[in-house]
Design a protein around this motif. Structure first.
Motif, PDB file in Angstrom:
ATOM      1  N   MET A   1      99.814  79.328  95.746  1.00  0.00           N
ATOM      2  CA  MET A   1      98.866  78.949  96.775  1.00  0.00           C
ATOM      3  C   MET A   1      99.635  78.460  97.999  1.00  0.00           C
ATOM      4  SD  MET A   1      95.754  76.309  96.362  1.00  0.00           S
ATOM      5  CE  MET A   1      95.529  75.109  97.617  1.00  0.00           C
ATOM      6  N   ASN A   2      99.349  79.038  99.138  1.00  0.00           N
ATOM      7  CA  ASN A   2     100.005  78.649 100.379  1.00  0.00           C
ATOM      8  C   ASN A   2      99.314  77.437 100.978  1.00  0.00           C
ATOM      9  OD1 ASN A   2     101.802  80.771 100.220  1.00  0.00           O
ATOM     10  ND2 ASN A   2     100.526  82.136 101.448  1.00  0.00           N
ATOM     11  N   ALA A   3     100.111  76.557 101.578  1.00  0.00           N
ATOM     12  CA  ALA A   3      99.554  75.390 102.259  1.00  0.00           C
ATOM     13  C   ALA A   3      98.822  75.858 103.509  1.00  0.00           C
ATOM     14  CB  ALA A   3     100.669  74.420 102.615  1.00  0.00           C
ATOM     15  N   PRO A   4      97.696  75.219 103.805  1.00  0.00           N
ATOM     16  CA  PRO A   4      96.973  75.600 105.024  1.00  0.00           C
ATOM     17  C   PRO A   4      97.748  75.170 106.272  1.00  0.00           C
ATOM     18  CG  PRO A   4      95.962  73.675 104.021  1.00  0.00           C
ATOM     19  CD  PRO A   4      97.036  74.151 103.080  1.00  0.00           C
ATOM     20  N   THR A   5      97.507  75.846 107.361  1.00  0.00           N
ATOM     21  CA  THR A   5      98.089  75.436 108.636  1.00  0.00           C
ATOM     22  C   THR A   5      97.393  74.155 109.081  1.00  0.00           C
ATOM     23  OG1 THR A   5      96.487  76.641 109.971  1.00  0.00           O
ATOM     24  CG2 THR A   5      98.482  77.863 109.272  1.00  0.00           C
ATOM     25  N   LEU A   6      97.970  73.491 110.073  1.00  0.00           N
ATOM     26  CA  LEU A   6      97.312  72.297 110.610  1.00  0.00           C
ATOM     27  C   LEU A   6      95.934  72.637 111.169  1.00  0.00           C
ATOM     28  CD1 LEU A   6     100.216  70.393 112.404  1.00  0.00           C
ATOM     29  CD2 LEU A   6      98.910  69.656 110.418  1.00  0.00           C
ATOM     30  N   GLU A   7      95.842  73.768 111.840  1.00  0.00           N
ATOM     31  CA  GLU A   7      94.555  74.189 112.394  1.00  0.00           C
ATOM     32  C   GLU A   7      93.520  74.399 111.289  1.00  0.00           C
ATOM     33  OE1 GLU A   7      92.698  77.742 115.204  1.00  0.00           O
ATOM     34  OE2 GLU A   7      94.867  77.602 114.960  1.00  0.00           O
ATOM     35  N   GLN A   8      93.926  75.044 110.209  1.00  0.00           N
ATOM     36  CA  GLN A   8      93.009  75.264 109.091  1.00  0.00           C
ATOM     37  C   GLN A   8      92.609  73.937 108.448  1.00  0.00           C
ATOM     38  OE1 GLN A   8      95.584  77.867 106.878  1.00  0.00           O
ATOM     39  NE2 GLN A   8      94.493  79.719 107.534  1.00  0.00           N
ATOM     40  N   PHE A   9      93.571  73.021 108.316  1.00  0.00           N
ATOM     41  CA  PHE A   9      93.273  71.723 107.732  1.00  0.00           C
ATOM     42  C   PHE A   9      92.299  70.946 108.617  1.00  0.00           C
ATOM     43  CE2 PHE A   9      94.225  67.183 106.968  1.00  0.00           C
ATOM     44  CZ  PHE A   9      93.847  67.126 105.632  1.00  0.00           C
ATOM     45  N   GLN A  10      92.526  70.961 109.931  1.00  0.00           N
ATOM     46  CA  GLN A  10      91.602  70.288 110.837  1.00  0.00           C
ATOM     47  C   GLN A  10      90.195  70.856 110.722  1.00  0.00           C
ATOM     48  OE1 GLN A  10      94.194  69.839 114.639  1.00  0.00           O
ATOM     49  NE2 GLN A  10      92.421  68.505 114.863  1.00  0.00           N
ATOM     50  N   GLN A  11      90.079  72.168 110.605  1.00  0.00           N
ATOM     51  CA  GLN A  11      88.771  72.799 110.453  1.00  0.00           C
ATOM     52  C   GLN A  11      88.118  72.356 109.142  1.00  0.00           C
ATOM     53  OE1 GLN A  11      86.981  74.560 112.628  1.00  0.00           O
ATOM     54  NE2 GLN A  11      85.336  74.622 111.123  1.00  0.00           N
ATOM     55  N   GLN A  12      88.898  72.303 108.082  1.00  0.00           N
ATOM     56  CA  GLN A  12      88.386  71.865 106.785  1.00  0.00           C
ATOM     57  C   GLN A  12      87.879  70.419 106.861  1.00  0.00           C
ATOM     58  OE1 GLN A  12      91.372  71.767 103.698  1.00  0.00           O
ATOM     59  NE2 GLN A  12      89.848  72.022 102.084  1.00  0.00           N
ATOM     60  N   VAL A  13      88.643  69.556 107.509  1.00  0.00           N
ATOM     61  CA  VAL A  13      88.239  68.158 107.669  1.00  0.00           C
ATOM     62  C   VAL A  13      86.940  68.090 108.459  1.00  0.00           C
ATOM     63  CG1 VAL A  13      88.838  65.965 108.793  1.00  0.00           C
ATOM     64  CG2 VAL A  13      90.553  67.192 107.431  1.00  0.00           C
ATOM     65  N   SER A  14      86.840  68.877 109.508  1.00  0.00           N
ATOM     66  CA  SER A  14      85.634  68.892 110.334  1.00  0.00           C
ATOM     67  C   SER A  14      84.406  69.270 109.520  1.00  0.00           C
ATOM     68  CB  SER A  14      85.815  69.876 111.495  1.00  0.00           C
ATOM     69  OG  SER A  14      84.663  69.939 112.281  1.00  0.00           O
ATOM     70  N   GLU A  15      84.569  70.200 108.602  1.00  0.00           N
ATOM     71  CA  GLU A  15      83.450  70.651 107.774  1.00  0.00           C
ATOM     72  C   GLU A  15      83.088  69.633 106.691  1.00  0.00           C
ATOM     73  OE1 GLU A  15      84.769  74.442 106.361  1.00  0.00           O
ATOM     74  OE2 GLU A  15      84.672  75.335 108.365  1.00  0.00           O
ATOM     75  N   LEU A  16      84.075  68.832 106.244  1.00  0.00           N
ATOM     76  CA  LEU A  16      83.833  67.900 105.149  1.00  0.00           C
ATOM     77  C   LEU A  16      83.414  66.508 105.598  1.00  0.00           C
ATOM     78  CD1 LEU A  16      86.826  68.825 102.824  1.00  0.00           C
ATOM     79  CD2 LEU A  16      84.412  69.425 102.530  1.00  0.00           C
ATOM     80  N   LEU A  17      83.735  66.125 106.814  1.00  0.00           N
ATOM     81  CA  LEU A  17      83.459  64.773 107.271  1.00  0.00           C
ATOM     82  C   LEU A  17      81.970  64.627 107.578  1.00  0.00           C
ATOM     83  CD1 LEU A  17      85.035  62.153 107.881  1.00  0.00           C
ATOM     84  CD2 LEU A  17      84.925  62.816 110.282  1.00  0.00           C
ATOM     85  N   LEU A  18      81.260  63.925 106.709  1.00  0.00           N
ATOM     86  CA  LEU A  18      79.825  63.755 106.876  1.00  0.00           C
ATOM     87  C   LEU A  18      79.460  62.300 107.165  1.00  0.00           C
ATOM     88  CD1 LEU A  18      78.585  66.020 103.949  1.00  0.00           C
ATOM     89  CD2 LEU A  18      78.728  66.592 106.378  1.00  0.00           C
ATOM     90  N   ARG A  19      79.920  61.386 106.339  1.00  0.00           N
ATOM     91  CA  ARG A  19      79.516  59.984 106.458  1.00  0.00           C
ATOM     92  C   ARG A  19      80.121  59.291 107.665  1.00  0.00           C
ATOM     93  NH1 ARG A  19      80.381  56.253 101.631  1.00  0.00           N
ATOM     94  NH2 ARG A  19      79.271  54.826 102.974  1.00  0.00           N
ATOM     95  N   HIS A  20      81.355  59.561 107.958  1.00  0.00           N
ATOM     96  CA  HIS A  20      82.072  58.813 108.981  1.00  0.00           C
ATOM     97  C   HIS A  20      82.313  59.689 110.211  1.00  0.00           C
ATOM     98  CE1 HIS A  20      82.694  55.734 105.973  1.00  0.00           C
ATOM     99  NE2 HIS A  20      83.171  56.662 105.165  1.00  0.00           N
TER     100      HIS A  20
END
Length: 131
Positions: A1-20
Motif C-alpha cells: 500500500m502506497n502512502a497518500p500524498t499530502l494533497e490526498q491526505f488533506q482531501q481525506q481529512v476534509s471529508e472526515l472532519l465533521l464535529r470540529h
C-alpha cells in the motif's frame, strides 16, 4: 500500500472532519494533540524506560563547522523506542498531523506549499535556518 500524498491526505481529512469544523475547535484540538505527542514521548522515558534522557549543556563553540557540530552535539537520547512506545507516538503524531491538515484546509493552505516554502528556506539559509 502506497502512502497518500499530502494533497490526498488533506482531501481525506476534509471529508472526515465533521464535529470540529470551527477554526477554534481545530486550533484547540491541534494544541491538545501536540501535548499528547509530548506526553507519549515522556511516557516512553518515565513509564516504559525504553529510552533515557541525559540532557546537559551542549558543547557548542563558535568555530564549529557542520561536520564538527554533528560529531560533538548530542541529542540526549539513549536507547531505542520499543514497539509499544513507537506505535503510541506514531498514533499521536498522526492525530497531530490530522488536525494540522484540518487547520490548513480551513485556512485554504496546501501542505505541499508549506513544505515547499520551508524546504526552500532550508536550502537558502542552510545551517542558520533555525538558529
Amino acid at each position: 500500500m502506497n502512502a497518500p500524498t499530502l494533497e490526498q491526505f488533506q482531501q481525506q481529512v476534509s471529508e472526515l472532519l465533521l464535529r470540529h469544523r470551527s477554526l477554534l475547535d481545530v486550533l484547540s484540538k491541534y494544541g491538545q494533540s501536540g501535548a499528547s505527542v509530548n506526553r507519549a514521548v515522556a511516557k516512553a522515558v518515565t513509564e516504559c524506560g525504553c529510552i533515557e534522557l541525559n540532557a546537559r549543556k551542549q558543547p557548542y563553540e563558535d568555530d564549529f563547522n557542520l561536520e564538527k557540530a554533528k560529531r560533538k552535539l548530542h541529542h540526549h537520547i539513549s536507547g531505542e523506542l520499543c514497539e509499544h512506545c513507537k506505535e503510541a507516538i506514531q498514533n499521536e503524531l498522526g492525530r497531530n498531523l490530522f488536525y494540522m491538515s484540518a487547520m490548513a484546509n480551513l485556512l485554504d493552505i496546501k501542505l505541499d506549499d508549506v513544505i515547499e516554502r520551508e524546504s526552500d528556506k532550508c536550502s537558502t539559509l542552510g545551517l542558520f535556518n533555525l538558529t
